[in-house]
Write a protein that holds these residues in place. Structure first.
Motif, PDB file in Angstrom:
ATOM      1  N   THR A 169       0.848  -1.194   0.000  1.00 33.24           N
ATOM      2  CA  THR A 169       0.000   0.000   0.000  1.00 33.24           C
ATOM      3  C   THR A 169       0.885   1.246   0.000  1.00 33.24           C
ATOM      4  OG1 THR A 169      -1.808   1.133   1.132  1.00 33.24           O
ATOM      5  CG2 THR A 169      -0.182   0.049   2.518  1.00 33.24           C
ATOM      6  N   ASP A 170       0.322   2.355  -0.427  1.00 33.62           N
ATOM      7  CA  ASP A 170       1.038   3.635  -0.448  1.00 33.62           C
ATOM      8  C   ASP A 170       2.339   3.541  -1.229  1.00 33.62           C
ATOM      9  OD1 ASP A 170      -0.943   3.892   1.647  1.00 33.62           O
ATOM     10  OD2 ASP A 170       0.070   5.754   2.173  1.00 33.62           O
ATOM     11  N   ALA A 171       2.228   3.191  -2.503  1.00 30.96           N
ATOM     12  CA  ALA A 171       3.407   3.065  -3.358  1.00 30.96           C
ATOM     13  C   ALA A 171       3.144   3.715  -4.708  1.00 30.96           C
ATOM     14  CB  ALA A 171       3.754   1.598  -3.569  1.00 30.96           C
ATOM     15  N   ASN A 172       4.209   4.259  -5.281  1.00 29.44           N
ATOM     16  CA  ASN A 172       4.144   4.677  -6.678  1.00 29.44           C
ATOM     17  C   ASN A 172       5.381   4.231  -7.447  1.00 29.44           C
ATOM     18  OD1 ASN A 172       5.878   6.602  -5.445  1.00 29.44           O
ATOM     19  ND2 ASN A 172       5.450   8.086  -7.075  1.00 29.44           N
ATOM     20  N   PHE A 173       6.250   3.431  -6.766  1.00 30.12           N
ATOM     21  CA  PHE A 173       7.430   2.883  -7.446  1.00 30.12           C
ATOM     22  C   PHE A 173       7.909   1.650  -6.692  1.00 30.12           C
ATOM     23  CE2 PHE A 173      12.026   2.362  -7.757  1.00 30.12           C
ATOM     24  CZ  PHE A 173      12.174   2.225  -9.135  1.00 30.12           C
ATOM     25  N   ILE A 174       8.234   0.602  -7.449  1.00 36.86           N
ATOM     26  CA  ILE A 174       8.846  -0.603  -6.894  1.00 36.86           C
ATOM     27  C   ILE A 174      10.009  -0.984  -7.797  1.00 36.86           C
ATOM     28  CG2 ILE A 174       8.503  -2.990  -6.154  1.00 36.86           C
ATOM     29  CD1 ILE A 174       5.551  -2.484  -5.972  1.00 36.86           C
ATOM     30  N   SER A 175      11.184  -1.121  -7.231  1.00 36.19           N
ATOM     31  CA  SER A 175      12.356  -1.476  -8.022  1.00 36.19           C
ATOM     32  C   SER A 175      12.253  -2.912  -8.523  1.00 36.19           C
ATOM     33  CB  SER A 175      13.636  -1.308  -7.189  1.00 36.19           C
ATOM     34  OG  SER A 175      13.718  -2.320  -6.200  1.00 36.19           O
ATOM     35  N   GLU A 176      13.043  -3.228  -9.543  1.00 38.68           N
ATOM     36  CA  GLU A 176      13.052  -4.583 -10.078  1.00 38.68           C
ATOM     37  C   GLU A 176      13.512  -5.582  -9.020  1.00 38.68           C
ATOM     38  OE1 GLU A 176      11.834  -5.641 -12.937  1.00 38.68           O
ATOM     39  OE2 GLU A 176      11.197  -3.573 -13.316  1.00 38.68           O
ATOM     40  N   GLU A 177      14.479  -5.172  -8.203  1.00 33.26           N
ATOM     41  CA  GLU A 177      14.976  -6.058  -7.147  1.00 33.26           C
ATOM     42  C   GLU A 177      13.878  -6.401  -6.152  1.00 33.26           C
ATOM     43  OE1 GLU A 177      18.508  -6.154  -3.725  1.00 33.26           O
ATOM     44  OE2 GLU A 177      18.218  -4.367  -4.974  1.00 33.26           O
ATOM     45  N   GLU A 178      13.077  -5.406  -5.779  1.00 29.47           N
ATOM     46  CA  GLU A 178      11.999  -5.654  -4.824  1.00 29.47           C
ATOM     47  C   GLU A 178      10.857  -6.441  -5.456  1.00 29.47           C
ATOM     48  OE1 GLU A 178      12.196  -4.806  -1.407  1.00 29.47           O
ATOM     49  OE2 GLU A 178      14.243  -4.587  -2.133  1.00 29.47           O
ATOM     50  N   PRO A 197      -2.937  10.169 -12.749  1.00 29.44           N
ATOM     51  CA  PRO A 197      -1.641   9.997 -12.078  1.00 29.44           C
ATOM     52  C   PRO A 197      -1.592  10.779 -10.764  1.00 29.44           C
ATOM     53  CG  PRO A 197      -1.333  10.455 -14.416  1.00 29.44           C
ATOM     54  CD  PRO A 197      -2.792  10.675 -14.124  1.00 29.44           C
ATOM     55  N   HIS A 198      -0.828  10.281  -9.814  1.00 28.43           N
ATOM     56  CA  HIS A 198      -0.683  10.917  -8.509  1.00 28.43           C
ATOM     57  C   HIS A 198       0.789  10.914  -8.135  1.00 28.43           C
ATOM     58  CE1 HIS A 198      -1.019  11.403  -4.086  1.00 28.43           C
ATOM     59  NE2 HIS A 198      -2.124  12.072  -4.381  1.00 28.43           N
ATOM     60  N   ILE A 199       1.204  11.885  -7.354  1.00 29.30           N
ATOM     61  CA  ILE A 199       2.615  12.032  -7.019  1.00 29.30           C
ATOM     62  C   ILE A 199       3.155  10.901  -6.150  1.00 29.30           C
ATOM     63  CG2 ILE A 199       2.244  13.448  -4.939  1.00 29.30           C
ATOM     64  CD1 ILE A 199       4.691  15.095  -5.808  1.00 29.30           C
ATOM     65  N   SER A 200       2.286  10.238  -5.384  1.00 29.82           N
ATOM     66  CA  SER A 200       2.801   9.257  -4.424  1.00 29.82           C
ATOM     67  C   SER A 200       2.044   7.931  -4.390  1.00 29.82           C
ATOM     68  CB  SER A 200       2.816   9.860  -3.015  1.00 29.82           C
ATOM     69  OG  SER A 200       1.521  10.230  -2.600  1.00 29.82           O
ATOM     70  N   HIS A 201       1.053   7.753  -5.270  1.00 28.39           N
ATOM     71  CA  HIS A 201       0.290   6.505  -5.320  1.00 28.39           C
ATOM     72  C   HIS A 201       0.173   6.023  -6.759  1.00 28.39           C
ATOM     73  CE1 HIS A 201      -1.242   6.429  -1.155  1.00 28.39           C
ATOM     74  NE2 HIS A 201      -1.305   7.740  -1.256  1.00 28.39           N
ATOM     75  N   PHE A 202       0.070   4.708  -6.924  1.00 28.67           N
ATOM     76  CA  PHE A 202      -0.228   4.180  -8.243  1.00 28.67           C
ATOM     77  C   PHE A 202      -1.632   4.599  -8.669  1.00 28.67           C
ATOM     78  CE2 PHE A 202       2.773   0.576  -7.102  1.00 28.67           C
ATOM     79  CZ  PHE A 202       3.766   0.980  -7.989  1.00 28.67           C
TER      80      PHE A 202
END
Length: 253
Positions: A169-178, A197-202
């Motif tokens: 929850t509360d994400a707008n970016f996940i790295s490939e490693e994660e 689009p939102h600055i801090s959420h998908f």
């Protein structure tokens, strides 16, 4: 494992105070969203991820009689404000509540709930046992938990994987490693705030693209605002294996 969505709404909840949009005026119970939280019952243990402002109401609604540990994704109030209400579990279980979170989050909790941590506490304050975690797997009451570090604009946030279930929850970016930590999960939950689009959420489309990449058997969207639209209408647009979560929804894995 049994998973219960205690809340699936964004920081303001749904309906939003004073709003007259179709979603906020909806009579569909699935459009009534308390602040985001989830309850896991696994291997005889009861874990809750995040205790927001609606924590007491959520626990009463679901008749949760025991909590073995509380995990926090991050320090924002819509995820932490209800921690005071673990007092009931202190009393019933006669334990200090184990709390697991990043060091930064634990410091914020000590500031926000300073009365818990003073040397001169008064009777009846919550009793907690702080457990700092990092971006490494850890155990909670014998349950293996894998943190998934995501970004909420500039704030690191932890998602959590327990067995075949991943909750973000509360994400707008996940790295490939994660992302690699998530792959193989049978069920993935991810936030989808709104269409735009939102600055801090998908956004909805960003969440769907992420889920297409991760390819779980089943997925659910959470942390939903009134701007996303009516539950019954959005559901018709989703692939069959992706659903909108709603308050009180239970899953069995």
């Amino acid at each position: 494992m049994k998973v219960t969505f205690l809340g699936t709404g964004t920081s303001q909840g749904v309906p939003v105070i004073g709003c007259e949009c179709d979603v906020c005026r909806s009579l569909d119970y699935r459009d009534k969203r308390l602040r985001v939280s989830v309850h896991l019952e696994v291997e005889g243990k009861s874990l809750i991820i995040d205790s927001g402002p609606d924590f007491r109401q959520q626990v009463l609604r679901e008749r949760i009689k025991r909590v073995d540990a509380l995990l926090f994704t991050h320090e924002h109030k819509d995820h932490t404000a209800g921690m005071d209400d673990i007092r009931a579990f202190n009393f019933m279980q006669r334990i200090d509540m184990p709390v697991y979170a990043d060091e930064r989050v634990l410091r914020q909790l000590q500031q926000e709930f300073s009365y818990i941590f003073t040397n001169a506490t008064y009777p009846g304050v919550p009793r907690v046992e702080l457990h700092p975690i990092s971006n490494q797997p850890f155990e909670v009451q014998g349950i293996q938990v894998t943190p998934i570090q995501v970004m909420h604009h500039k704030i690191p946030v932890f998602g959590f994987r327990v067995g075949d279930f991943t909750y973000i929850t509360d994400a707008n970016f996940i790295s490939e490693e994660e992302k690699e930590k998530v792959r193989g999960s049978k069920v993935v939950v991810v936030n989808a705030l709104r269409r735009e689009p939102h600055i801090s959420h998908f956004s909805l489309s960003e969440a769907l693209a992420l889920l297409e990449d991760l390819a779980p058997q089943q997925a659910y969207l959470t942390h939903i605002s009134h701007l996303l639209g009516l539950h019954r209408e959005i559901e018709t647009e989703l692939p069959p294996h992706i659903r909108l979560a709603f308050d009180g929804l239970t899953l069995s894995l």
